[in-house]
Design an enzyme around this catalytic site. Structure first.
Site, PDB file in Angstrom:
ATOM      1  N   GLY A 130       0.824  -1.200   0.000  1.00 36.14           N
ATOM      2  CA  GLY A 130       0.000   0.000   0.000  1.00 36.14           C
ATOM      3  C   GLY A 130       0.858   1.250   0.000  1.00 36.14           C
ATOM      4  O   GLY A 130       0.524   2.253  -0.638  1.00 36.14           O
ATOM      5  N   THR A 131       1.975   1.201   0.716  1.00 33.41           N
ATOM      6  CA  THR A 131       2.891   2.339   0.768  1.00 33.41           C
ATOM      7  C   THR A 131       3.426   2.668  -0.620  1.00 33.41           C
ATOM      8  O   THR A 131       3.476   3.838  -1.020  1.00 33.41           O
ATOM      9  CB  THR A 131       4.060   2.035   1.726  1.00 33.41           C
ATOM     10  OG1 THR A 131       3.556   1.946   3.066  1.00 33.41           O
ATOM     11  CG2 THR A 131       5.119   3.125   1.668  1.00 33.41           C
TER      12      THR A 131
ATOM     13  N   THR B 217       9.670  -8.096 -11.633  1.00 32.34           N
ATOM     14  CA  THR B 217       8.931  -9.336 -11.870  1.00 32.34           C
ATOM     15  C   THR B 217       7.774  -9.472 -10.886  1.00 32.34           C
ATOM     16  O   THR B 217       7.971  -9.419  -9.670  1.00 32.34           O
ATOM     17  CB  THR B 217       9.864 -10.554 -11.734  1.00 32.34           C
ATOM     18  OG1 THR B 217      10.948 -10.402 -12.647  1.00 32.34           O
ATOM     19  CG2 THR B 217       9.118 -11.843 -12.030  1.00 32.34           C
TER      20      THR B 217
ATOM     21  N   ASN C 188      -6.480   5.433   9.575  1.00 30.35           N
ATOM     22  CA  ASN C 188      -5.926   4.188  10.097  1.00 30.35           C
ATOM     23  C   ASN C 188      -5.818   4.167  11.621  1.00 30.35           C
ATOM     24  O   ASN C 188      -5.733   3.104  12.222  1.00 30.35           O
ATOM     25  CB  ASN C 188      -4.543   3.927   9.491  1.00 30.35           C
ATOM     26  CG  ASN C 188      -3.622   5.110   9.639  1.00 30.35           C
ATOM     27  OD1 ASN C 188      -3.887   6.196   9.114  1.00 30.35           O
ATOM     28  ND2 ASN C 188      -2.517   4.924  10.346  1.00 30.35           N
TER      29      ASN C 188
ATOM     30  N   GLN D 156      -7.792   1.037   4.673  1.00 31.82           N
ATOM     31  CA  GLN D 156      -8.630   0.667   5.814  1.00 31.82           C
ATOM     32  C   GLN D 156     -10.103   0.535   5.426  1.00 31.82           C
ATOM     33  O   GLN D 156     -10.916   0.050   6.213  1.00 31.82           O
ATOM     34  CB  GLN D 156      -8.490   1.709   6.927  1.00 31.82           C
ATOM     35  CG  GLN D 156      -7.094   1.852   7.491  1.00 31.82           C
ATOM     36  CD  GLN D 156      -6.618   0.619   8.238  1.00 31.82           C
ATOM     37  OE1 GLN D 156      -7.418  -0.160   8.752  1.00 31.82           O
ATOM     38  NE2 GLN D 156      -5.307   0.436   8.309  1.00 31.82           N
TER      39      GLN D 156
ATOM     40  N   CYS E 138       1.901  13.420  22.748  1.00 29.89           N
ATOM     41  CA  CYS E 138       2.549  14.709  22.988  1.00 29.89           C
ATOM     42  C   CYS E 138       3.844  14.609  23.783  1.00 29.89           C
ATOM     43  O   CYS E 138       4.141  15.439  24.636  1.00 29.89           O
ATOM     44  CB  CYS E 138       1.587  15.649  23.708  1.00 29.89           C
ATOM     45  SG  CYS E 138       0.156  16.069  22.699  1.00 29.89           S
TER      46      CYS E 138
END
Length: 426
Positions: A75-76, A275, A165, A216, A367
């Protein structure tokens, strides 16, 4: 004594291959169709035919054309091909057609997946694009007015995820697509370009191109009619739909042109050289087919478990002494997503403690200035970090096919014990 079975609650991170037919398909295909699909001898032709059969199946499942389906390694990579492919092609076309080149403008949101955000930031840092990061409200929903106001003459690409996500928030993709279509028409009219004049020549009349990361979304949201959704590019991957890891998909509308990320053997319409893995591609196609068959049933089942789990977990605020907050929209969220913040305790610690009990969830710390793994998503919906110095991380509990209502009872029981243990130091 019998060991309690593990409870896997990280399906947003990766899904297991639990369907035996998919496992058999991948294993058999890896042995049977091992030849290079680019070879012209019979073994290669046979392998190529299997890839094209899978391509055809996926195209039909989303109501697309065969040549609009591009296989990638993840997906990246699909996200990267969409973003970098559009920007690089825009520069190439501007040069070839001797048009005035303007630094391309990208619109995205503050809460995109890193596969989108990091590529946008890279282009921005290199001076190859300017980027607008549209804000979201407290529930993680994009501000449509701000988005529309962000569109301008040099906007080349819009990339907004279908569902987040981390917090499971669902974006109004069809509404965003309508805004983009209206903007294109106004732009053509202002430039005196007849409707349909440029389509046959290049993709310039399509600008801005609309990309969505739907990794997602495939299990739970409408994806069966890509035309109705209104996007030009859509990313998804096999590892999120109970298929094998190592294969992603990019839907590319026919009149959208991309430049490849790199050069090589020219596979996948010369956009993704290398390939192809026949076995993984076949597994991906079968996994998506099965997703579509059970989608409605799973949505109903998991929504009930999700809502029950949310009620149970939020009730811990009363007994534990910790403030517990639900992150994301209560209605416009994925059926399998629960994301909570527990004020004053490390989310990483909670994941480790739950893991020791055989319960697997994921976390993000929001944070902590000394952490590279802080959640920019939680920070974006909170707007600012807590002023009292208490840590506010998040636990992501993402349900899947193997989960039952009783899993929420076990999670509640074990999390309650953990919070009671640490409340002494709170």
């Amino acid at each position: 004594m019998f060991k309690r079975k593990n409870i896997y609650l990280d399906h947003a991170g990766a899904t297991p291959i639990i369907d035996k037919e998919i496992s058999r398909k991948v294993n058999f295909s890896g042995r049977k169709f091992f030849a290079n699909p680019s070879a012209i001898y019979s073994g290669g032709v046979e392998a190529r035919n299997q890839i094209e059969s899978a391509r055809n199946k996926i195209a039909k499942l989303i109501n697309a054309h065969n040549d609009e389906i591009i296989f990638t390694g993840s997906g990246t990579e699909s996200d990267a091909l969409a973003i970098l492919g559009v920007i690089n092609n825009y520069k190439l076309i501007s040069k070839n057609e001797k048009l005035e080149y303007k630094v391309p403008h990208i619109i995205t949101t503050q809460i995109e997946h890193p596969a989108v955000l990091e590529n946008c930031k890279m282009l921005q840092n290199w001076g190859r694009a300017e980027v607008t990061y549209v804000s979201v409200d407290k529930n993680g929903i994009i501000n449509l007015e701000e988005f529309e106001e962000s569109l301008k003459d040099n906007t080349v690409l819009v990339s907004i995820m279908y569902a987040n996500n981390e917090i499971g928030t669902i974006q109004p993709i069809e509404e965003i697509a309508k805004i983009i279509r209206r903007y294109r028409k106004r732009k053509r009219a202002s430039e005196g370009i007849p409707l349909g004049f440029l389509e046959a020549k290049s993709f310039l009349a399509l600008l801005p191109v609309f990309h969505t990361d739907a990794c997602q979304a495939m299990n739970y949201l409408p994806t069966e009619n890509i035309e109705k959704l209104g996007v030009d590019l859509m990313t998804f991957n096999s590892s999120k739909i109970y298929g094998p890891k190592g294969v992603g998909v990019l839907y590319k509308k026919r009149n959208v042109e991309l430049s490849p990320l790199y050069m090589g053997g020219g596979q996948e319409f010369k956009l993704r050289p290398g390939t192809e893995s026949v076995a993984l591609i076949m597994g991906c196609a079968l996994a998506l087919e099965k997703v579509n068959k059970i989608k409605k049933r799973e949505i109903e089942r998991l929504t009930k478990i999700r809502n029950y789990g949310i009620r149970k977990l939020l009730s811990l605020s009363e007994s534990s002494g910790y403030k517990i907050i639900l992150n994301g929209d209560t209605e416009k969220r994925l059926p399998n997503n629960i994301n909570i913040s527990i004020r004053g305790i490390s989310s990483e610690l909670l994941v480790i403690e739950l893991s020791a009990k055989g319960i697997f969830v994921s976390e993000k710390s929001a944070c902590k200035s000394d952490s590279d793994d802080k959640s920019y998503v939680i920070k974006a919906i909170r707007k600012i970090c807590p002023k009292d110095g208490k840590e506010e991380g998040s636990l992501r509990i993402s349900l899947g096919r193997g989960n039952m209502m009783s899993d929420m009872d076990v999670l509640y029981k074990e999390l309650k014990k953990i919070l009671e243990k640490y409340s002494k130091w709170n």
